[in-house]
Design an enzyme around this catalytic site. Structure first.
Site, short mmCIF file in Angstrom:
data_model
loop_
_atom_site.label_atom_id
_atom_site.label_comp_id
_atom_site.label_asym_id
_atom_site.label_seq_id
_atom_site.Cartn_x
_atom_site.Cartn_y
_atom_site.Cartn_z
N GLU A 186 9.05 -4.17 10.66
CA GLU A 186 9.48 -2.87 10.14
C GLU A 186 10.04 -2.00 11.26
O GLU A 186 9.39 -1.78 12.29
CB GLU A 186 8.30 -2.17 9.44
CG GLU A 186 8.70 -0.82 8.85
CD GLU A 186 7.72 -0.28 7.81
OE1 GLU A 186 6.78 -1.00 7.43
OE2 GLU A 186 7.92 0.86 7.38
N LYS A 216 -1.37 -9.38 2.84
CA LYS A 216 -0.63 -8.95 4.03
C LYS A 216 -1.51 -7.98 4.83
O LYS A 216 -2.21 -7.16 4.24
CB LYS A 216 0.69 -8.27 3.63
CG LYS A 216 1.47 -7.70 4.83
CD LYS A 216 2.92 -7.39 4.49
CE LYS A 216 3.16 -6.04 3.83
NZ LYS A 216 2.71 -4.88 4.63
N ASP A 231 0.84 -1.20 0.00
CA ASP A 231 0.00 0.00 0.00
C ASP A 231 0.87 1.25 0.00
O ASP A 231 0.36 2.38 -0.04
CB ASP A 231 -1.02 -0.01 1.15
CG ASP A 231 -0.38 -0.12 2.51
OD1 ASP A 231 0.85 -0.22 2.59
OD2 ASP A 231 -1.13 -0.12 3.51
N SER A 232 2.21 1.07 -0.02
CA SER A 232 3.12 2.19 -0.26
C SER A 232 2.88 2.76 -1.66
O SER A 232 3.38 3.83 -1.99
CB SER A 232 4.58 1.75 -0.11
OG SER A 232 4.83 0.57 -0.83
#
Ligand code: KIV
Length: 272
Positions: free
Chosen positions: A190, A121, A52-53
């Site tokens: 992350e 994800k 979704d970046s």
């Protein structure tokens, strides 16, 4: 130590668990469109993440929150048409899985059915347990994402390193074990301290994929625009740039502009 690499003609969720067991690191990279995915797949990247970046690097939004399920499906289907080998994982966007498990399942089914992706994800641990269970029960592979979870940016307030304090680190470790127990096939970690990544990775049989999580993760992921140096103003410590495409593309495009203006392009050989 040199590691004998097994050839994977087609990477599956099972291949990733095998890679971890065999000590082979997993490479993962984002892609959002057909042309880029073709290059990434041909370069033998194991996992392509339709992240979704895309909301940031493709659409120019400040956060990942605005991207919609329809837009994610559009990106994912473009990527799927390009690949021969990689496993394609697609982010469930913000708002498509947090409110209730039935909606989560409906969103995941739309991604799998309409794009042809191989897995989804999701961000979070215990809070989204019922959604993860529901998606997995339908036979859809799920990858987790812990640590800095960009869909919660307004809760965190900043993009700094997560889980430096014990309480947050303990919760992350519990969430990782929970996601494995539920049946997730991997977890993105992350921006957390390297020693926490090590501890979590050693406590799991499923692979961890780090971004800003240090060298002890079972694999690494980067956003392709960052790796290629297209996002030249984004400079986190964890990022290794392999090119300065912002500058290279700028030079090429300026040359084109000046060739058009000077009537050097097209020349006699470049016309019919
Ligand atoms: O959306 C994305 O690109 C991601 C990676 C940063 C892991 O979730």
């Amino acid at each position: 130590m040199s590691i004998a690499k097994k050839e994977y003609k087609r990477v599956t969720v099972k291949s990733l668990v095998d890679m971890k067991r065999n000590g082979e690191k997993i490479s993962m990279l984002t892609a959002y469109d057909y042309s880029m995915a073709k290059i990434v797949d041909a370069a033998n990247v194991d996992v392509i993440l339709v992240g979704d970046s895309a909301s940031n690097v493709m659409a120019g939004h400040e956060t990942t929150l605005p991207i919609t399920l329809d837009q994610m499906i559009y990106h994912a289907s473009s990527v799927i048409r390009a690949i021969d080998r990689a496993l394609v994982v697609v982010d469930l966007p913000f708002g498509s899985y947090q409110s209730d498990p039935k909606e989560a399942l409906r969103s995941a089914i739309r991604i799998m059915k309409e794009s042809g992706a191989h897995a989804v994800k999701v961000e979070g641990g215990a809070e989204i347990k019922e959604s993860v269970k529901r998606i997995l029960a339908a036979g859809i592979p799920v990858m987790g994402h812990l640590g800095l979870t960009p869909q919660s940016i307004y809760k965190f307030g900043t993009y700094t390193v997560r889980a430096k304090e014990e309480v947050e680190a303990e919760k992350l470790k519990e969430d990782a074990l929970l996601l494995e127990k539920l049946g997730c096939f991997g977890i993105v970690l992350e921006k957390i301290p390297a020693n926490l990544t090590k501890e979590v990775s050693e406590s799991l049989t499923i692979p961890t994929i780090g971004i800003g999580g240090g060298k002890h993760a079972d694999g690494q992921v980067l956003v392709i625009h960052d790796l290629l140096g297209m996002t030249h103003e984004f400079n986190p410590r964890f990022l290794r740039r392999y090119m300065n495409l912002y500058e290279e593309m700028g030079k090429a495009i300026s040359s084109y502009v000046s060739d058009v203006k000077s009537m050097d392009f097209p020349n006699n050989e470049e016309q019919y």
